[in-house]
Scaffold this motif. Structure first.
Motif, PDB file in Angstrom:
ATOM      1  N   VAL A  46     -23.448   7.753 -61.186  1.00 30.00           N
ATOM      2  CA  VAL A  46     -22.297   6.941 -60.807  1.00 30.00           C
ATOM      3  C   VAL A  46     -21.156   7.216 -61.774  1.00 30.00           C
ATOM      4  N   LYS A  47     -19.958   7.341 -61.238  1.00 37.38           N
ATOM      5  CA  LYS A  47     -18.766   7.460 -62.070  1.00 37.38           C
ATOM      6  C   LYS A  47     -17.753   6.474 -61.526  1.00 37.38           C
ATOM      7  N   ILE A  48     -17.414   5.484 -62.333  1.00 37.06           N
ATOM      8  CA  ILE A  48     -16.456   4.461 -61.924  1.00 37.06           C
ATOM      9  C   ILE A  48     -15.382   4.363 -62.990  1.00 37.06           C
ATOM     10  N   SER A  49     -14.142   4.488 -62.568  1.00 35.22           N
ATOM     11  CA  SER A  49     -13.013   4.367 -63.488  1.00 35.22           C
ATOM     12  C   SER A  49     -11.937   3.535 -62.834  1.00 35.22           C
ATOM     13  N   MET A  50     -11.222   2.748 -63.636  1.00 32.56           N
ATOM     14  CA  MET A  50     -10.130   1.948 -63.123  1.00 32.56           C
ATOM     15  C   MET A  50      -9.158   1.645 -64.245  1.00 32.56           C
ATOM     16  N   ARG A  51      -7.914   1.621 -63.935  1.00 32.32           N
ATOM     17  CA  ARG A  51      -6.892   1.235 -64.894  1.00 32.32           C
ATOM     18  C   ARG A  51      -5.931   0.319 -64.168  1.00 32.32           C
ATOM     19  N   THR A  81     -22.235   7.597 -65.679  1.00 36.98           N
ATOM     20  CA  THR A  81     -23.659   7.366 -65.945  1.00 36.98           C
ATOM     21  C   THR A  81     -24.514   8.618 -65.833  1.00 36.98           C
ATOM     22  N   GLY A  82     -23.927   9.785 -65.891  1.00 38.81           N
ATOM     23  CA  GLY A  82     -24.653  11.014 -65.587  1.00 38.81           C
ATOM     24  C   GLY A  82     -25.656  11.496 -66.617  1.00 38.81           C
ATOM     25  N   LEU A  83     -26.517  10.655 -67.119  1.00 40.05           N
ATOM     26  CA  LEU A  83     -27.575  11.045 -68.047  1.00 40.05           C
ATOM     27  C   LEU A  83     -28.924  10.968 -67.346  1.00 40.05           C
ATOM     28  N   ASN A  84     -29.867  11.783 -67.767  1.00 38.26           N
ATOM     29  CA  ASN A  84     -31.202  11.753 -67.165  1.00 38.26           C
ATOM     30  C   ASN A  84     -31.834  10.370 -67.255  1.00 38.26           C
ATOM     31  N   GLU A  85     -31.648   9.678 -68.373  1.00 38.68           N
ATOM     32  CA  GLU A  85     -32.255   8.361 -68.555  1.00 38.68           C
ATOM     33  C   GLU A  85     -31.720   7.331 -67.573  1.00 38.68           C
ATOM     34  N   PHE A 115     -21.542  -4.322 -57.813  1.00 36.86           N
ATOM     35  CA  PHE A 115     -21.639  -3.280 -58.837  1.00 36.86           C
ATOM     36  C   PHE A 115     -21.656  -3.870 -60.247  1.00 36.86           C
ATOM     37  N   PHE A 116     -20.948  -4.952 -60.442  1.00 38.14           N
ATOM     38  CA  PHE A 116     -20.728  -5.452 -61.795  1.00 38.14           C
ATOM     39  C   PHE A 116     -21.515  -6.714 -62.140  1.00 38.14           C
ATOM     40  N   TYR A 117     -22.338  -7.186 -61.215  1.00 39.54           N
ATOM     41  CA  TYR A 117     -23.188  -8.325 -61.555  1.00 39.54           C
ATOM     42  C   TYR A 117     -24.469  -8.268 -60.749  1.00 39.54           C
ATOM     43  N   MET A 162     -27.043   2.037 -67.575  1.00 34.47           N
ATOM     44  CA  MET A 162     -28.250   1.687 -66.829  1.00 34.47           C
ATOM     45  C   MET A 162     -28.025   0.438 -65.983  1.00 34.47           C
ATOM     46  N   GLU A 163     -27.366  -0.553 -66.561  1.00 33.35           N
ATOM     47  CA  GLU A 163     -27.101  -1.796 -65.832  1.00 33.35           C
ATOM     48  C   GLU A 163     -26.219  -1.534 -64.615  1.00 33.35           C
ATOM     49  N   LEU A 164     -25.152  -0.756 -64.794  1.00 35.61           N
ATOM     50  CA  LEU A 164     -24.267  -0.447 -63.674  1.00 35.61           C
ATOM     51  C   LEU A 164     -25.017   0.318 -62.586  1.00 35.61           C
ATOM     52  N   THR A 165     -25.772   1.333 -62.971  1.00 37.63           N
ATOM     53  CA  THR A 165     -26.486   2.135 -61.981  1.00 37.63           C
ATOM     54  C   THR A 165     -27.510   1.299 -61.229  1.00 37.63           C
ATOM     55  N   ASP A 166     -28.248   0.458 -61.941  1.00 34.68           N
ATOM     56  CA  ASP A 166     -29.204  -0.430 -61.269  1.00 34.68           C
ATOM     57  C   ASP A 166     -28.497  -1.340 -60.266  1.00 34.68           C
ATOM     58  N   ASN A 167     -27.343  -1.882 -60.666  1.00 35.72           N
ATOM     59  CA  ASN A 167     -26.584  -2.752 -59.764  1.00 35.72           C
ATOM     60  C   ASN A 167     -26.099  -1.994 -58.533  1.00 35.72           C
ATOM     61  N   VAL A 168     -25.633  -0.760 -58.725  1.00 37.98           N
ATOM     62  CA  VAL A 168     -25.146   0.036 -57.597  1.00 37.98           C
ATOM     63  C   VAL A 168     -26.283   0.298 -56.610  1.00 37.98           C
TER      64      VAL A 168
END
Length: 98
Positions: free
Chosen positions: A3-8, A22-26, A58-60, A85-91
């Motif tokens: 997952v890649k999420i960006s916002m400004r 979140t692009g890590l193997n873990e 995504f965020f909760y 990890m938290e964001l990816t699990d939520n997604v």
């Protein structure tokens, strides 16, 4: 799933930003389709599956909220793996199939 999420927020110089990559193997997760919800799939016929994504989730989760002010940056460092990890699990949990 990576997952890649960006916002400004605007204006750029004074607005808050968050960026979580979140692009890590873990942190890699698979999204499994709950095939039990599909009544039948028959060769030669068309079956329609509707995949829903609840972006607001995504965020909760039922047990926690990702605080984008204090946990809004994650770019693959060991220190920020818990946020990724938290964001990816939520997604992953935000998807449903009908």
């Amino acid at each position: 799933m990576a997952v890649k999420i960006s916002m400004r927020t605007a204006p750029l110089r004074t607005g808050r930003a968050f960026s979580i990559h979140t692009g890590l193997n873990e942190v890699y997760r698979e999204l499994m389709c709950p095939w039990a919800t599909v009544s039948s799939i028959t060769a030669g016929n068309t079956t329609t599956l509707t995949m829903n994504m609840a972006v607001d989730r995504f965020f909760y989760s039922d047990t926690d909220t990702l605080d984008l002010v204090t946990e809004g940056q994650s770019h693959g460092s060991t220190e920020t793996i818990p946020q990724a990890m938290e964001l990816t699990d939520n997604v992953v949990k935000s998807f449903s199939v009908q």
